[in-house]
Scaffold this motif. Structure first.
Motif, PDB file in Angstrom:
ATOM      1  N   UNK A 266      -7.117 106.662 -11.312  1.00 32.45           N
ATOM      2  CA  UNK A 266      -8.106 106.485 -12.365  1.00 32.45           C
ATOM      3  C   UNK A 266      -7.447 106.439 -13.737  1.00 32.45           C
ATOM      4  N   UNK A 267      -6.377 107.225 -13.916  1.00 29.63           N
ATOM      5  CA  UNK A 267      -5.659 107.259 -15.186  1.00 29.63           C
ATOM      6  C   UNK A 267      -4.942 105.932 -15.450  1.00 29.63           C
ATOM      7  N   UNK A 268      -4.121 105.498 -14.513  1.00 31.41           N
ATOM      8  CA  UNK A 268      -3.300 104.294 -14.722  1.00 31.41           C
ATOM      9  C   UNK A 268      -4.129 103.016 -14.740  1.00 31.41           C
ATOM     10  N   UNK A 269      -5.088 102.903 -13.841  1.00 36.32           N
ATOM     11  CA  UNK A 269      -5.849 101.654 -13.759  1.00 36.32           C
ATOM     12  C   UNK A 269      -6.847 101.521 -14.907  1.00 36.32           C
ATOM     13  N   UNK A 270      -7.415 102.622 -15.375  1.00 36.87           N
ATOM     14  CA  UNK A 270      -8.332 102.514 -16.522  1.00 36.87           C
ATOM     15  C   UNK A 270      -7.560 102.132 -17.781  1.00 36.87           C
ATOM     16  N   UNK A 271      -6.380 102.715 -17.988  1.00 36.34           N
ATOM     17  CA  UNK A 271      -5.577 102.364 -19.154  1.00 36.34           C
ATOM     18  C   UNK A 271      -5.038 100.933 -19.051  1.00 36.34           C
ATOM     19  N   UNK A 272      -4.677 100.529 -17.831  1.00 34.90           N
ATOM     20  CA  UNK A 272      -4.080  99.217 -17.646  1.00 34.90           C
ATOM     21  C   UNK A 272      -5.058  98.066 -17.722  1.00 34.90           C
ATOM     22  N   UNK A 273      -6.303  98.262 -17.239  1.00 36.91           N
ATOM     23  CA  UNK A 273      -7.231  97.141 -17.132  1.00 36.91           C
ATOM     24  C   UNK A 273      -8.491  97.279 -17.998  1.00 36.91           C
ATOM     25  N   UNK A 274      -8.742  98.488 -18.508  1.00 37.52           N
ATOM     26  CA  UNK A 274      -9.809  98.655 -19.502  1.00 37.52           C
ATOM     27  C   UNK A 274      -9.209  98.826 -20.896  1.00 37.52           C
ATOM     28  N   UNK A 275      -7.930  99.190 -20.922  1.00 43.45           N
ATOM     29  CA  UNK A 275      -7.095  99.126 -22.128  1.00 43.45           C
ATOM     30  C   UNK A 275      -7.280 100.297 -23.093  1.00 43.45           C
ATOM     31  N   UNK A 301      -6.608  88.320 -26.414  1.00 41.85           N
ATOM     32  CA  UNK A 301      -5.729  88.880 -25.375  1.00 41.85           C
ATOM     33  C   UNK A 301      -6.488  89.796 -24.431  1.00 41.85           C
ATOM     34  N   UNK A 302      -5.980  89.924 -23.204  1.00 40.09           N
ATOM     35  CA  UNK A 302      -6.656  90.766 -22.204  1.00 40.09           C
ATOM     36  C   UNK A 302      -6.829  92.175 -22.725  1.00 40.09           C
ATOM     37  N   UNK A 303      -5.809  92.720 -23.344  1.00 40.73           N
ATOM     38  CA  UNK A 303      -5.870  94.012 -24.018  1.00 40.73           C
ATOM     39  C   UNK A 303      -5.557  93.802 -25.494  1.00 40.73           C
ATOM     40  N   UNK A 304      -6.259  94.480 -26.381  1.00 43.99           N
ATOM     41  CA  UNK A 304      -5.963  94.325 -27.808  1.00 43.99           C
ATOM     42  C   UNK A 304      -4.587  94.885 -28.132  1.00 43.99           C
ATOM     43  N   UNK A 305      -3.908  94.318 -29.126  1.00 47.65           N
ATOM     44  CA  UNK A 305      -2.568  94.813 -29.475  1.00 47.65           C
ATOM     45  C   UNK A 305      -2.615  96.231 -30.012  1.00 47.65           C
TER      46      UNK A 305
END
Length: 305
Positions: A266-275, A301-305
């Motif tokens: 939940x930690x890695x995937x939320x940060x990686x794909x919800x940004x 961009x998929x994730x904001x800078x």
């Protein structure tokens, strides 16, 4: 999101108090109009004093009556508003059960504040449990849909709470595959915005009922599927698909909540794909992301800078 965890009785008392407060606010809003209309004195009442007194007295009396007629008013009586059936059912349910939702009061309050602002709205919840009635009730007048992996659990819950709308869904991943999936999802296919049904990303869940994909969800809560042991499905595809749905909407923003972020997936995937750039708030084990539509701004961009 099932019945695995029970919180202390104090949490139950707080939750019930919260629901009663919600009821009180609802009744106040419906009972007292913002612009009450004054009721003037009946216009058919008249007093002809000309034949009983002199011109001066007649003029004074007419002025007094005119003043009375223009200023007299009756206070507007509040209208009688019944408790919405969904709210009444929720109060009775939580007051009569010893089972409490898995989220803490502080965590629930994060989503509650958003629901108070956005409801009635479209609310998609990954997971079905004893807190489902609470979510549906807090979204009174809107649509709240639950996605659950355990068919028997759906039958058990909906037998008690038949008004809940739930779909049975399946997942083909395992928690022990999370690191491998994370590396494989680093490619461009998983950074492209499209309908999850047609995405080439291996994390995009394509097996939900079409109705799930066809609705633009204003809020999405990821509190399932099961993810606390290696052979459980994990929330990898749920988190990614929630983010893709949010980005693929026509316009506006989607509030996405992920619970149990104290766990690695939940930690890695939320940060990686919800940004991190879309992270609005974190309270305890709950993260709140505000994800904008990517269709209204080409090249975002998929994730904001």
């Amino acid at each position: 999101m099932g019945s695995k965890t029970r919180l202390p009785v104090n949490t139950k008392v707080i939750l019930i108090s919260l629901l009663f407060l919600f009821l009180l606010l609802l009744i106040i809003r419906t009972s007292f109009p913002s612009n009450p209309q004054q009721v003037s004195a009946p216009s058919h009442i008249s007093l002809n004093t000309a034949s009983l007194s002199g011109p001066s007295e007649s003029s004074d009396a007419e002025k007094s009556m005119a003043s009375l007629s223009s200023s007299a008013a009756c206070p507007t009586l509040p209208t009688c508003a019944k408790t919405p059936p969904s709210l009444a059912n929720a109060l009775v349910y939580y007051a009569s059960t010893n089972i409490t939702p898995q989220q803490t009061f502080a965590e629930i309050s994060v989503s509650l504040r958003v629901l108070q602002r956005r409801s009635p709205c479209n609310f998609l919840v990954f997971g079905l449990g004893h807190d489902s009635l609470m979510w549906a009730t807090l979204n009174h007048g809107g649509r709240t849909l639950f996605l659950e992996e355990d068919k028997a659990w759906i039958e058990q819950i909906t037998e008690k709470l038949p008004n809940l709308e739930a779909f049975h869904v399946t997942y083909d991943t395992k928690v022990h595959q999370a690191e491998e999936l994370l590396k494989a999802a680093a490619g461009e296919d998983c950074r492209s915005i499209s309908d999850p049904r047609f995405s080439k990303c291996l994390l995009s869940h394509k097996g939900f009922p079409n109705e799930v994909y066809d609705v633009e969800w204003d809020l999405i809560m990821v509190d399932a599927p099961t993810g606390y042991h290696d052979e459980a499905p994990g929330r990898m595809t749920a988190i990614y698909t929630a983010g893709l749905m949010a980005r693929n909407r026509e316009s506006g923003e989607t509030d996405v909540f992920v619970h149990d972020v104290d766990r690695a997936v939940e930690d890695k995937f939320s940060k990686g794909f919800l940004c991190d750039g879309y992270l609005t708030e974190q309270e305890g084990r709950l993260r709140h992301f505000t994800v904008p539509s990517h269709r209204t701004r080409l090249g975002r961009p998929f994730c904001p800078p």
